[in-house]
Scaffold this active site. Structure first.
Site, short mmCIF file in Angstrom:
data_model
loop_
_atom_site.label_atom_id
_atom_site.label_comp_id
_atom_site.label_asym_id
_atom_site.label_seq_id
_atom_site.Cartn_x
_atom_site.Cartn_y
_atom_site.Cartn_z
N ARG A 229 0.77 -1.27 0.02
CA ARG A 229 -0.02 0.05 -0.04
C ARG A 229 0.74 1.42 -0.24
O ARG A 229 0.68 2.29 -0.75
CB ARG A 229 -0.88 -0.07 1.21
CG ARG A 229 -2.01 -0.87 1.12
CD ARG A 229 -2.87 -0.88 2.50
NE ARG A 229 -3.92 -1.59 2.51
CZ ARG A 229 -5.07 -1.54 2.19
NH1 ARG A 229 -5.41 -0.06 1.89
NH2 ARG A 229 -6.22 -2.21 2.07
N TYR B 172 0.55 -13.17 -0.27
CA TYR B 172 0.89 -12.93 -1.67
C TYR B 172 2.41 -12.21 -1.51
O TYR B 172 2.54 -11.57 -0.26
CB TYR B 172 0.19 -12.34 -2.52
CG TYR B 172 -0.59 -11.19 -1.88
CD1 TYR B 172 0.19 -9.77 -2.05
CD2 TYR B 172 -1.63 -11.26 -1.34
CE1 TYR B 172 -0.77 -8.62 -1.44
CE2 TYR B 172 -2.57 -10.14 -0.90
CZ TYR B 172 -1.76 -8.82 -0.88
OH TYR B 172 -2.46 -7.90 -0.46
N ASP C 225 -14.47 4.72 -0.30
CA ASP C 225 -15.08 3.98 0.79
C ASP C 225 -16.06 4.87 1.52
O ASP C 225 -17.09 4.49 2.17
CB ASP C 225 -14.14 3.68 1.90
CG ASP C 225 -13.29 2.25 1.54
OD1 ASP C 225 -13.78 1.56 0.50
OD2 ASP C 225 -12.41 1.88 1.99
#
Length: 421
Positions: free
Chosen positions: A109, A217, A297
């Site tokens: 991120r 991952y 969001d």
């Protein structure tokens, strides 16, 4: 008390807010961004980006910045978290990229936020301020006044809320509350050498079991391994719903006690300092009130099971930038068309994520058996159920901002290939 006038004000300096600022600026709109934190930054760890998000990154001009820092998995593998056996595989090779035009990416991120921040800082039409906590707004048909905790006031012709799940500005449009799923997540990235792998280290691996799942991952060009452990909190569902009453490390360990050794070992490596409760909201009838529009969001928070929270925020940014470019000073039309195009798609993501998560976590033996049988029969290159989410819009359709021919494999970008199951 200071008073500042800006054409377009964006509240929220995360991925959604910075990508929105960059999109608008690239389309000729001057914007100002307010962030409540002391500095622009991103907490958390990894992101999974389907081809729809890779396409949006390219439209924002940051795809080439991100690709060297990301990993392009060759496949996604779903595993039984209790038995330790594979359930199904999704291939991300050349046929996948040819079909959707872009690869599936996994990345950190903060790498994405840093790239967006660099582009915003270098753009003449973007200004930004941190340590600006927005506490209220007065929304009108011709603009908005925004009030901060330190007494600062901002006047804007258009106000864009990118302030997340617990948005302060959402209540100006919709009277609702976030819905807690009763699931908690622990997440973080560790050096890739610290983790035992049942599959290739480049895979996206999803372990599913009754009331639990673990996602793994690689990120940071394969140097780090992102892990997210999610579980159903029995304490929450028993009525202990205060933040300090549920979701603790002891519940995490208890929930994964039945998992296979590989999963238990992985969960032990995840930090215990903080957990993230999983929330969403019901799809809203509108995101607009006067000259305020909700995005990301703040507009359409969704559970994580489709891996689309940040992806849909990026799509919002590209689309609204296109609408501003198309309509110039006609902000009302830009807002209205943006909502018309985006709301059905994000609502489908919101409502699809819930049952998909339930299917991962089901504990009924009959349904588990049917699920596993279905997964075992599907081909690894069967992408038909992904087209609605990953395929580009047709030129001239409802979402021309996201129509694209995509990028070819290899070449200057050096793409290898990749989505999640």
């Amino acid at each position: 008390m200071s008073r500042t006038t800006v054409p377009v004000l964006i509240v929220g300096g995360g991925i959604g807010g910075l990508s929105m600022a960059l999109s608008l600026a690239r389309n000729g709109v001057r914007v100002h961004v307010l962030e409540r934190a002391e500095k622009f930054g991103e907490i958390g760890a990894g992101l999974q980006f389907g081809p729809n998000a890779s396409r949006a990154l390219d439209a924002l001009g940051v795809y080439d910045d991100i690709l060297p820092l990301a990993v392009v998995p060759e496949r996604a593998v779903m595993m039984d978290a209790v038995a330790g056996t594979p359930l199904t595989t999704l291939q991300f090779g050349k046929p996948f990229v040819r079909r959707y035009g872009y690869p599936y990416l996994v990345l950190h991120r903060s790498d994405l936020l840093d790239a967006l921040l660099r582009h915003c800082l270098n753009h003449d039409l973007i200004s930004m301020e941190s340590r600006r906590l927005v506490v209220d707004a007065e929304v009108r048909s011709d603009g908005a006044s925004v009030f901060c905790a330190d007494g600062s006031v901002y006047e804007a012709e258009a106000l864009i809320a990118a302030d997340g799940l617990h948005s302060t500005l959402r209540r100006k449009v919709i009277d609702d509350s976030p819905i807690c799923s009763g699931y908690a997540a622990y997440r973080g990235a560790v050096p890739i050498t610290e983790v035992t792998h049942e599959t290739s280290v480049d895979d996206v691996v999803l372990w599913v079991g009754p009331g639990i799942h673990l996602v793994q991952y690689p990120v940071r060009s394969g140097q780090m391994y992102n892990q997210v452990a999610v579980f159903r909190s029995e304490r929450y569902h028993a009525g202990y719903t205060a933040p300090d009453q549920w979701g603790g490390p002891e519940e995490l360990d208890a929930a994964f006690a039945r998992a296979c050794p590989t999963v238990r070992d992985a969960v032990r490596t995840i930090g215990r300092e903080r957990y993230w409760p999983m929330f969403d909201r019901a799809p809203a009838d509108t995101w607009i009130q006067g000259r305020l529009v909700l995005t990301g969001d703040a507009a359409h928070p969704m559970l994580q099971y489709l891996g689309q929270g940040a992806c849909q925020a990026l799509e919002d940014s590209v689309e609204l930038g296109y609408r501003f470019k198309r309509h110039g000073s006609d902000i009302d039309t830009a807002f209205r068309e943006f909502e018309q195009v985006r709301r059905p798609r994000t609502a489908r993501c919101q409502t699809s994520a819930r049952p998909w998560g339930e299917l991962w976590h089901i504990d009924d033996p009959l349904i588990v058996g049917l699920r596993n049988r279905y997964f075992a029969l599907r081909a690894a290159d069967d992408y038909t159920e992904l087209d609605w989410l990953y395929a580009p819009a047709e030129p001239g359709s409802a979402a021309p901002a996201l129509a694209s021919k995509g990028r070819s494999m290899g070449g200057a970008s050096g793409v290898r290939a990749a989505t999640s199951i």
